[in-house]
Write an enzyme that holds these catalytic residues in place. Sequence first.
Site, PDB file in Angstrom:
ATOM      1  N   CYS A  60      -1.155 -28.598  43.756  1.00  0.00           N
ATOM      2  CA  CYS A  60       0.287 -28.455  42.523  1.00  0.00           C
ATOM      3  C   CYS A  60       1.291 -28.198  43.256  1.00  0.00           C
ATOM      4  O   CYS A  60       1.755 -28.972  43.995  1.00  0.00           O
ATOM      5  CB  CYS A  60      -0.442 -27.688  41.714  1.00  0.00           C
ATOM      6  SG  CYS A  60       0.640 -27.358  39.897  1.00  0.00           S
ATOM      7  N   HIS A  87      -5.562 -29.572  39.387  1.00  0.00           N
ATOM      8  CA  HIS A  87      -5.854 -27.518  39.981  1.00  0.00           C
ATOM      9  C   HIS A  87      -7.557 -28.041  39.849  1.00  0.00           C
ATOM     10  O   HIS A  87      -8.386 -27.455  39.423  1.00  0.00           O
ATOM     11  CB  HIS A  87      -5.746 -27.260  39.227  1.00  0.00           C
ATOM     12  CG  HIS A  87      -4.538 -26.042  39.222  1.00  0.00           C
ATOM     13  ND1 HIS A  87      -4.320 -25.462  40.135  1.00  0.00           N
ATOM     14  CD2 HIS A  87      -3.128 -26.868  38.806  1.00  0.00           C
ATOM     15  CE1 HIS A  87      -2.740 -24.937  40.395  1.00  0.00           C
ATOM     16  NE2 HIS A  87      -2.435 -25.536  39.206  1.00  0.00           N
ATOM     17  N   GLU A 113      -9.679 -26.105  41.731  1.00  0.00           N
ATOM     18  CA  GLU A 113     -10.703 -24.995  42.046  1.00  0.00           C
ATOM     19  C   GLU A 113     -11.039 -24.818  40.745  1.00  0.00           C
ATOM     20  O   GLU A 113     -11.955 -23.929  40.525  1.00  0.00           O
ATOM     21  CB  GLU A 113      -9.209 -24.340  42.775  1.00  0.00           C
ATOM     22  CG  GLU A 113      -8.504 -23.723  42.158  1.00  0.00           C
ATOM     23  CD  GLU A 113      -7.422 -24.312  41.789  1.00  0.00           C
ATOM     24  OE1 GLU A 113      -5.724 -23.505  40.946  1.00  0.00           O
ATOM     25  OE2 GLU A 113      -7.010 -25.308  42.449  1.00  0.00           O
TER      26      GLU A 113
END
Length: 267
Positions: free
Chosen positions: A133, A237, A239
Site C-alpha cells: 500500500c 493489503h 496481510e
Amino acid sequence: MKTVILTAIALSAVLTCSCTSSPEQSADNNTVIGISCAVTDNNSRIGRKYSEAVIKAGGTPFLLPVTEDTAALSRMLDCIDALILTGGEDLNPAIYGEAPHPELGTVDTLRDGYDLYLVRTAASRGIPVLGICRGEQLINIAFGGTLYQDIPTQKPSETDHYQSFTNLRPIHSIHPVEGTWLADIAGTGAYMVNSTHHQSAKDIAPGFRVAAWSPADSIVEAIECIDGRPIWGVQFHPEGLTAGGDTTALNIFRFIVSKGREHRSGR
C-alpha cells in the site's frame, strides 16, 4: 486495532539473535524480515497482521522502530534478510516535486524520511524489498515516480478503492500482468483483493514496470523492478487477506521470505 510495539529489550534480543546465528541456523528457517513501523502516540507500531503473516510464511519478523538516527537504521539493516514497507498515512508530495492536493490526508515527515532511508539503503545493498500500500507508493516515489494524491478527484471511477469494512475480505478484482512476479503467484486472471487507499502510483519510476492493474480504471495494483534490484510492491493489503485465510496472499509473504533466504545464503 491490535498493534505490536517494539521495546528496546525486544530490539536487543532480535539483533543478538539475527546477527550472531551460525551458518547452519541461517540455512534453515532463520530468515529475518524487517518490517517498517508507523508512529502512533509517540510509539513505533505496526498492525499485528503483518508480523503474523511473516510468521505464517516461515520468516522471523523484526520490527524497525522509527528514528532519525540513520546510523542506527543502517545497523538494523545489517541484521535483516528482506524488508517489508507497511501501509499508513499519505506521503508528502514535496518528495516528488508537487504541491499538496486539497484532499491530501495526514502526512508524517519523520516517517517519510525514515522510510526513504530504509528503501534506498536496502536497494543499494541488494536487500529484497516488498512494499505494501503506502509501501508500494513509497518505492515508486523513492526512485523517481509520482502519485495520484487523491484517486476520487484525480482519477475517478466506479471502483471503490477504500472499503468501509474489514480488510480481511476482498472488494474488487485486479489483473496481474503476464510474465511478472505477481502473475507467477496469482495467475493472469482476475484476483480479488482488498483496498484501503485513496492514493496510488501515477508515473512509474524508471527501472520499474506495472505488474497488475485494476481493470475498471487502470489504477496500478502492483509493481516490480526490472533493472536487477529485488524490489516489488502491491497496492492492496495481503496481510489482511492472509489473516482472512487467502492462501494466494500468504504466498506473497512466502515469496519475500524466500527472496530473503536467497539473499541471506548469498552473503
